[in-house]
Design a protein around this motif. Structure first.
Motif, PDB file in Angstrom:
ATOM      1  N   GLY A 124      33.749  -7.775 -50.694  1.00 46.78           N
ATOM      2  CA  GLY A 124      33.337  -6.788 -51.679  1.00 46.78           C
ATOM      3  C   GLY A 124      34.153  -5.505 -51.642  1.00 46.78           C
ATOM      4  N   HIS A 125      35.150  -5.455 -50.742  1.00 48.07           N
ATOM      5  CA  HIS A 125      36.005  -4.266 -50.692  1.00 48.07           C
ATOM      6  C   HIS A 125      37.027  -4.325 -51.805  1.00 48.07           C
ATOM      7  CE1 HIS A 125      34.162  -3.473 -47.032  1.00 48.07           C
ATOM      8  NE2 HIS A 125      34.877  -4.262 -46.279  1.00 48.07           N
ATOM      9  N   THR A 126      36.593  -4.592 -52.989  1.00 46.55           N
ATOM     10  CA  THR A 126      37.577  -4.800 -54.021  1.00 46.55           C
ATOM     11  C   THR A 126      37.340  -3.845 -55.167  1.00 46.55           C
ATOM     12  OG1 THR A 126      38.419  -6.382 -55.605  1.00 46.55           O
ATOM     13  CG2 THR A 126      36.131  -6.654 -54.952  1.00 46.55           C
ATOM     14  N   GLN A 127      38.310  -2.985 -55.335  1.00 41.03           N
ATOM     15  CA  GLN A 127      38.215  -2.087 -56.478  1.00 41.03           C
ATOM     16  C   GLN A 127      38.740  -2.835 -57.699  1.00 41.03           C
ATOM     17  OE1 GLN A 127      39.379  -1.986 -53.686  1.00 41.03           O
ATOM     18  NE2 GLN A 127      41.435  -1.182 -53.437  1.00 41.03           N
ATOM     19  N   GLU A 128      40.044  -3.030 -57.704  1.00 35.80           N
ATOM     20  CA  GLU A 128      40.647  -3.832 -58.746  1.00 35.80           C
ATOM     21  C   GLU A 128      41.256  -5.038 -58.042  1.00 35.80           C
ATOM     22  OE1 GLU A 128      42.995  -1.522 -61.286  1.00 35.80           O
ATOM     23  OE2 GLU A 128      41.456   0.042 -61.266  1.00 35.80           O
ATOM     24  N   ALA A 129      41.573  -6.052 -58.815  1.00 37.53           N
ATOM     25  CA  ALA A 129      42.135  -7.250 -58.206  1.00 37.53           C
ATOM     26  C   ALA A 129      43.537  -6.956 -57.669  1.00 37.53           C
ATOM     27  CB  ALA A 129      42.188  -8.366 -59.219  1.00 37.53           C
ATOM     28  N   ASP A 130      43.786  -7.426 -56.467  1.00 40.95           N
ATOM     29  CA  ASP A 130      45.103  -7.286 -55.863  1.00 40.95           C
ATOM     30  C   ASP A 130      46.125  -8.141 -56.601  1.00 40.95           C
ATOM     31  OD1 ASP A 130      44.817  -5.591 -53.633  1.00 40.95           O
ATOM     32  OD2 ASP A 130      43.659  -7.159 -52.633  1.00 40.95           O
ATOM     33  N   VAL A 131      47.303  -7.627 -56.706  1.00 39.54           N
ATOM     34  CA  VAL A 131      48.413  -8.452 -57.177  1.00 39.54           C
ATOM     35  C   VAL A 131      49.619  -8.165 -56.297  1.00 39.54           C
ATOM     36  CG1 VAL A 131      50.000  -8.932 -59.046  1.00 39.54           C
ATOM     37  CG2 VAL A 131      47.609  -8.522 -59.549  1.00 39.54           C
ATOM     38  N   ASP A 132      50.137  -9.192 -55.661  1.00 37.65           N
ATOM     39  CA  ASP A 132      51.305  -9.022 -54.800  1.00 37.65           C
ATOM     40  C   ASP A 132      52.535  -9.568 -55.499  1.00 37.65           C
ATOM     41  OD1 ASP A 132      50.255  -7.754 -52.677  1.00 37.65           O
ATOM     42  OD2 ASP A 132      50.906  -9.243 -51.194  1.00 37.65           O
ATOM     43  N   LYS A 133      53.600  -8.817 -55.425  1.00 38.38           N
ATOM     44  CA  LYS A 133      54.859  -9.287 -56.020  1.00 38.38           C
ATOM     45  C   LYS A 133      55.792  -9.755 -54.899  1.00 38.38           C
ATOM     46  CE  LYS A 133      54.585  -8.022 -60.487  1.00 38.38           C
ATOM     47  NZ  LYS A 133      54.673  -8.956 -61.606  1.00 38.38           N
ATOM     48  N   ILE A 134      56.403 -10.891 -55.113  1.00 35.91           N
ATOM     49  CA  ILE A 134      57.343 -11.416 -54.128  1.00 35.91           C
ATOM     50  C   ILE A 134      58.726 -11.522 -54.768  1.00 35.91           C
ATOM     51  CG2 ILE A 134      57.953 -13.426 -52.741  1.00 35.91           C
ATOM     52  CD1 ILE A 134      55.488 -12.250 -51.680  1.00 35.91           C
ATOM     53  N   ILE A 135      59.721 -11.018 -54.071  1.00 38.77           N
ATOM     54  CA  ILE A 135      61.092 -11.133 -54.572  1.00 38.77           C
ATOM     55  C   ILE A 135      61.796 -12.234 -53.782  1.00 38.77           C
ATOM     56  CG2 ILE A 135      63.262  -9.932 -54.954  1.00 38.77           C
ATOM     57  CD1 ILE A 135      61.166  -8.508 -56.414  1.00 38.77           C
ATOM     58  N   PRO A 136      62.247 -13.280 -54.449  1.00 43.45           N
ATOM     59  CA  PRO A 136      62.921 -14.356 -53.712  1.00 43.45           C
ATOM     60  C   PRO A 136      64.266 -13.880 -53.185  1.00 43.45           C
ATOM     61  CG  PRO A 136      62.497 -14.978 -56.008  1.00 43.45           C
ATOM     62  CD  PRO A 136      62.213 -13.522 -55.886  1.00 43.45           C
ATOM     63  N   GLU A 137      64.706 -14.555 -52.147  1.00 44.92           N
ATOM     64  CA  GLU A 137      65.971 -14.183 -51.536  1.00 44.92           C
ATOM     65  C   GLU A 137      66.961 -15.323 -51.744  1.00 44.92           C
ATOM     66  OE1 GLU A 137      66.991 -13.196 -47.006  1.00 44.92           O
ATOM     67  OE2 GLU A 137      65.151 -12.273 -47.763  1.00 44.92           O
ATOM     68  N   LEU A 138      68.132 -14.981 -52.199  1.00 45.85           N
ATOM     69  CA  LEU A 138      69.137 -16.012 -52.467  1.00 45.85           C
ATOM     70  C   LEU A 138      69.782 -16.479 -51.170  1.00 45.85           C
ATOM     71  CD1 LEU A 138      70.955 -17.674 -54.315  1.00 45.85           C
ATOM     72  CD2 LEU A 138      72.383 -15.631 -54.618  1.00 45.85           C
ATOM     73  N   HIS A 139      69.673 -17.759 -50.879  1.00 44.55           N
ATOM     74  CA  HIS A 139      70.340 -18.318 -49.705  1.00 44.55           C
ATOM     75  C   HIS A 139      71.486 -19.197 -50.181  1.00 44.55           C
ATOM     76  CE1 HIS A 139      66.915 -17.878 -46.526  1.00 44.55           C
ATOM     77  NE2 HIS A 139      67.198 -16.752 -47.128  1.00 44.55           N
ATOM     78  N   ILE A 140      72.696 -18.708 -49.986  1.00 43.08           N
ATOM     79  CA  ILE A 140      73.853 -19.486 -50.435  1.00 43.08           C
ATOM     80  C   ILE A 140      74.284 -20.434 -49.329  1.00 43.08           C
ATOM     81  CG2 ILE A 140      76.249 -19.366 -51.137  1.00 43.08           C
ATOM     82  CD1 ILE A 140      75.589 -16.690 -52.435  1.00 43.08           C
ATOM     83  N   ARG A 141      74.290 -21.716 -49.647  1.00 45.09           N
ATOM     84  CA  ARG A 141      74.696 -22.694 -48.637  1.00 45.09           C
ATOM     85  C   ARG A 141      75.740 -23.629 -49.243  1.00 45.09           C
ATOM     86  NH1 ARG A 141      68.978 -23.736 -47.458  1.00 45.09           N
ATOM     87  NH2 ARG A 141      68.169 -22.121 -46.059  1.00 45.09           N
ATOM     88  N   GLY A 142      76.041 -24.678 -48.528  1.00 44.95           N
ATOM     89  CA  GLY A 142      77.146 -25.554 -48.914  1.00 44.95           C
ATOM     90  C   GLY A 142      77.040 -26.210 -50.284  1.00 44.95           C
ATOM     91  N   SER A 143      75.849 -26.331 -50.809  1.00 43.55           N
ATOM     92  CA  SER A 143      75.710 -27.100 -52.037  1.00 43.55           C
ATOM     93  C   SER A 143      76.244 -26.385 -53.285  1.00 43.55           C
ATOM     94  CB  SER A 143      74.237 -27.499 -52.253  1.00 43.55           C
ATOM     95  OG  SER A 143      73.479 -26.390 -52.627  1.00 43.55           O
ATOM     96  N   THR A 144      76.647 -25.129 -53.140  1.00 43.83           N
ATOM     97  CA  THR A 144      77.233 -24.435 -54.299  1.00 43.83           C
ATOM     98  C   THR A 144      78.503 -23.700 -53.900  1.00 43.83           C
ATOM     99  OG1 THR A 144      75.959 -22.444 -53.829  1.00 43.83           O
ATOM    100  CG2 THR A 144      75.043 -23.990 -55.445  1.00 43.83           C
ATOM    101  N   HIS A 145      79.024 -24.071 -52.780  1.00 44.41           N
ATOM    102  CA  HIS A 145      80.075 -23.253 -52.201  1.00 44.41           C
ATOM    103  C   HIS A 145      81.331 -24.068 -51.998  1.00 44.41           C
ATOM    104  CE1 HIS A 145      81.821 -20.310 -49.362  1.00 44.41           C
ATOM    105  NE2 HIS A 145      81.125 -19.491 -50.116  1.00 44.41           N
ATOM    106  N   ARG A 146      82.366 -23.786 -52.802  1.00 42.69           N
ATOM    107  CA  ARG A 146      83.637 -24.498 -52.627  1.00 42.69           C
ATOM    108  C   ARG A 146      84.331 -23.887 -51.421  1.00 42.69           C
ATOM    109  NH1 ARG A 146      85.277 -26.063 -58.665  1.00 42.69           N
ATOM    110  NH2 ARG A 146      83.316 -25.450 -59.658  1.00 42.69           N
ATOM    111  N   SER A 147      84.361 -24.643 -50.359  1.00 40.46           N
ATOM    112  CA  SER A 147      84.923 -24.054 -49.132  1.00 40.46           C
ATOM    113  C   SER A 147      86.402 -24.372 -49.015  1.00 40.46           C
ATOM    114  CB  SER A 147      84.192 -24.600 -47.915  1.00 40.46           C
ATOM    115  OG  SER A 147      84.221 -26.003 -47.927  1.00 40.46           O
TER     116      SER A 147
END
Lengths: 337, 337
Positions: B314-337
Motif C-alpha cells: 500500500g506504499h503506493t502513491q502513483e504506479a512505478d515505472v522503471d525505464k531500462i536502457i539496453p546496452e549494445l554488446h558488439i561481438r563476432g557476429s557483426t564484426h568483420r575482423s
DNA sequence: TGGTTTATCCAAAACGTTTTGGAGATTATA
DNA sequence: TATAATCTCCAAAACGTTTTGGATAAACCA
C-alpha cells in the motif's frame, strides 16, 4: 468479496454441507440437486478458497521444487526443460507448483523446513542428487513423499527415474574410435554428484572394453556451467599432448568447451571432438551442432510427477523405479566430414 | 503431527493469543515473555501453518507467474533468467512463488481465475504483453495487483518495467553501417506483441536517421523460438538480393538464424551480420559470439517483484515505472575482423 | 400394520491461525 | 486515597472449507 460456498447455499436454500458434497460428487445428494448446485455455483462464479480447503483437508494440492544451491543458476537449459515438464504435468492434474531457488545451503535447508513444516506442499521433487544426500534423509525422516531424478546411496526406497547410460556410452566411444579419436578427456562436475560418478563409471567401463587408456590428468571437475566448461576445456587443451575428444558431463558444460576450442582455432569435429549429455534443444544449434547423449528430460519430469502423485494417492505397493536409456545423437562436433 | 501454536502455548502456560502476538512482535506483550516465546517456539520447531495463516489473514504471501500460452516452451533462456530473478527476489523476501504454464488460451484464462478467485496469490507478474492484453484488463477488473514487463495500450496505471531501446538501436545501426552492412532485415514475433512493435519502431526510426531504406519484404514474423528463427532466416537468405544483416527480436530467434547462416555456408560477421536482443548468457558462447542488445533481465525481474510488493504494502502513491536502457554488446557476429 | 432400509439432507465440529474487545493487575495522577 | 492510565495477558470469534454423526421422510419388507 469473492463468492463463498455459503453464498451458493443461501441462494439455493440448501446447507453448505450439501453444496460441498454435491460439488465433490458424493452419492448422498440427489442427482437432481447436484446438477442444480453445480450449475448455480458455476453461474455465480464460485471458486473454492484454497487456503480453507487446504486447512481442512490437510493437503496442499501443491508440489514443490527447490533449485539446489549447488546449481549456479536456474537458467540452465537442463533445469528449464525439467521444470517445464514438472509444471505442465502438475497444472494438467490440477496441482499447483511451487518453486524456489536456494542460494546457500543454509537457505536450502530452511526452505525445505518452511515448506514441509508449514504444510505448504504435499510432496517434493528432488534433483541433482549427491552420493550422500541430506535432502533424501531429511524427507524420509519427516515422512514427506518425494521423487528423485537419479538416486543416492542407501537402502531407502522411493520413486525415482534413473538413467542407464552403459550401453549408450559404449556406442559413443566406439563411434569416437571409429572416427579416429583415441585420447579421451572428461569434464565432470563435483565428485560427490551421482551423475558425475555414474557417467564417469560408464565411460571407464566402455573404454576398458575398447582397450582405450584414459589419462588420469584428462579427468577434471567443473561446476556444470558453460563458463566452467570453458575454463576446464582451456586447461585441457593446454596439456601436451592434448586430448582429441572431450566428453562433458552435460550440454551446458559442452557449450563452454566448444567456445574454448573455437578460440584455440581448432577445427571441431576433426582435430577435436566434443560431446555433451542431456540432448537439450540448444545443442542442435551450436556450431557445429553438438554430439550428445539425449535423454527425454521433459518426459522424465512428467513421469516423476506421476510417480509422486501415485505415491500421494497411496496406490503404492513398492517404490517405482523407471529406467531411461539415453540415445546417441551424432552431430558435427565429433564427425569428420 | 507438526507442532502447532497451541503446543507452544501449552508448554509455556500462556494463551495462544499471547504466543501469536509475541511471535508477530506486537508491543502488548512483555519483552521478557516475548523472548521466552521465541526461544521455545524455535526450540520446539514450531512453523506456522501457512494455510491457516492465509485463511485468517486473507493473504497468501505468494506471487504467481503464468507462462503465457503464446510461449512455445518455458525453457527459453529469456524466461529462465527472468524466472530466476523472480524466484530469488521472492524467496529472499519470504514470499512463495507459484508457477504454471498455460498450454492453450482457455487454459490460461482458467489458471488466472483459479488463482485469483481461489485467493491463491496476492499478486501476479505478467510478461510478453500484447498491444491489447486481456490479462491486464482482467486483473484490473478483479482488482488484483500485478506488475508487468512492458506495458500494453490504454490509460490504466500499474507498476511496470519498460525498455527504451531508441538510442541503443541507433548505435547498433550506426555500427552496422560503419561495418559495411546496408541491407537490413528484421525477424520479429507476432505483430500484436508490444516487443515486436517497439523494437521494429526503433529500428525504423534509426534507419530513417541514417538514411537506410528497409525493404518491406525483409520484415517477417517468427514465433520467438530458435526453430522459428532458423526457418525465417532461411527464407530471408533465399531472397535475391539478400539482406546482409539480420536483426532478431530476441536471442533465441538469433540462435536459429545463426544456424541457418552456417548451413548456407555464409561467413557470419563478414558476409552476413546477425544480431539478437536480451543479452542472454548463451549469447556469449555461440559461434561466432552474438552481437546483441543486452538488458539486465535478472535485475528487471527483481525490480518487478519489489514494485509489486510495494504496491501490496500500500506504499503506493502513483504506479512505478522503471525505464531500462539496453546496452549494445558488439561481438563476432557483426564484426568483420 | 410395524419395523427396517434407503435416500436426502443438515447442524455442528473441526482445521490452525489472527484479531477483537476486553479483564486484571500495576503504576501514575489528582 | 481514589481515580485514571498503562502493562500484560486472554477468551472467543472469526476465516471458508470438509467431515462427522445423525435426523427426517419415503420406500420397502414381513
Amino acid at each position: 468479496m469473492p463468492v463463498t460456498i455459503r453464498d451458493v447455499a443461501k441462494r439455493l436454500h440448501l446447507s453448505i454441507t450439501t453444496v460441498s458434497r454435491a460439488l465433490d460428487g458424493y452419492d448422498d445428494v440427489a442427482s437432481e440437486t447436484q446438477k442444480e448446485v453445480i450449475r448455480t455455483a458455476h453461474e455465480m462464479g464460485y471458486i473454492p478458497n484454497r487456503a480453507a480447503r487446504q486447512l481442512r483437508r490437510r493437503k496442499a494440492e501443491t508440489i514443490g521444487f527447490i533449485m539446489p544451491a549447488s546449481a549456479k543458476r536456474i537458467a540452465e537449459p537442463f533445469f528449464m526443460e525439467f521444470i517445464a515438464g514438472l509444471g505442465d504435468e502438475l497444472t494438467m492434474r490440477g496441482y499447483d507448483f511451487l518453486v524456489a531457488n536456494a542460494t546457500t545451503h543454509v537457505d536450502e535447508r530452511e526452505l525445505y523446513q518452511r515448506w514441509v513444516g508449514g504444510n505448504k506442499v504435499d510432496g517434493l521433487i528432488v534433483t541433482r542428487l549427491n552420493v550422500q544426500d541430506w535432502r533424501v534423509q531429511y524427507l524420509i525422516e519427516q515422512n514427506v513423499p518425494f521423487a528423485t531424478l537419479e538416486r543416492s546411496n542407501g537402502r531407502a526406497i522411493y520413486p525415482c527415474v534413473q538413467v542407464d547410460g552403459e550401453h549408450a556410452y559404449f556406442e559413443l566411444l566406439r563411434h569416437l574410435v571409429d572416427n579416429g579419436y583415441h585420447h579421451i578427456a572428461f569434464i565432470g562436475g563435483p565428485v560427490e554428484l551421482v551423475n558425475h560418478q555414474n557417467r564417469l563409471g560408464w565411460i571407464r567401463k566402455a573404454a576398458g572394453e575398447l582397450d582405450l587408456l584414459i589419462d588420469p590428468a584428462f579427468i577434471i571437475s567443473a561446476d556444470l556451467t558453460s563458463m566452467g566448461g570453458y575454463q576446464a576445456a582451456k586447461e585441457l587443451l593446454d596439456i601436451t599432448p592434448r586430448p582429441d575428444a572431450i566428453l562433458c558431463i552435460d550440454d551446458e558444460t559442452a557449450f563452454g568447451a566448444l567456445h574454448a576450442a573455437h578460440e584455440k582455432g581448432l577445427s571441431i569435429g576433426s582435430e577435436i571432438g566434443i560431446v555433451g549429455f542431456d540432448g537439450t534443444l540448444e545443442s542442435q544449434h551450436t556450431e557445429p551442432p553438438l554430439t550428445t547423449l539425449d535423454i527425454p528430460l521433459y518426459n522424465m519430469a512428467c513421469r516423476l510427477v506421476r510417480m509422486l502423485l501415485k505415491t500421494l494417492a497411496g496406490h503404492t505397493q513398492e517404490a517405482d523405479v523407471d529406467k531411461i536409456i539415453p540415445e546417441l545423437h551424432i552431430r558435427g562436433s565429433t564427425h569428420r566430414s
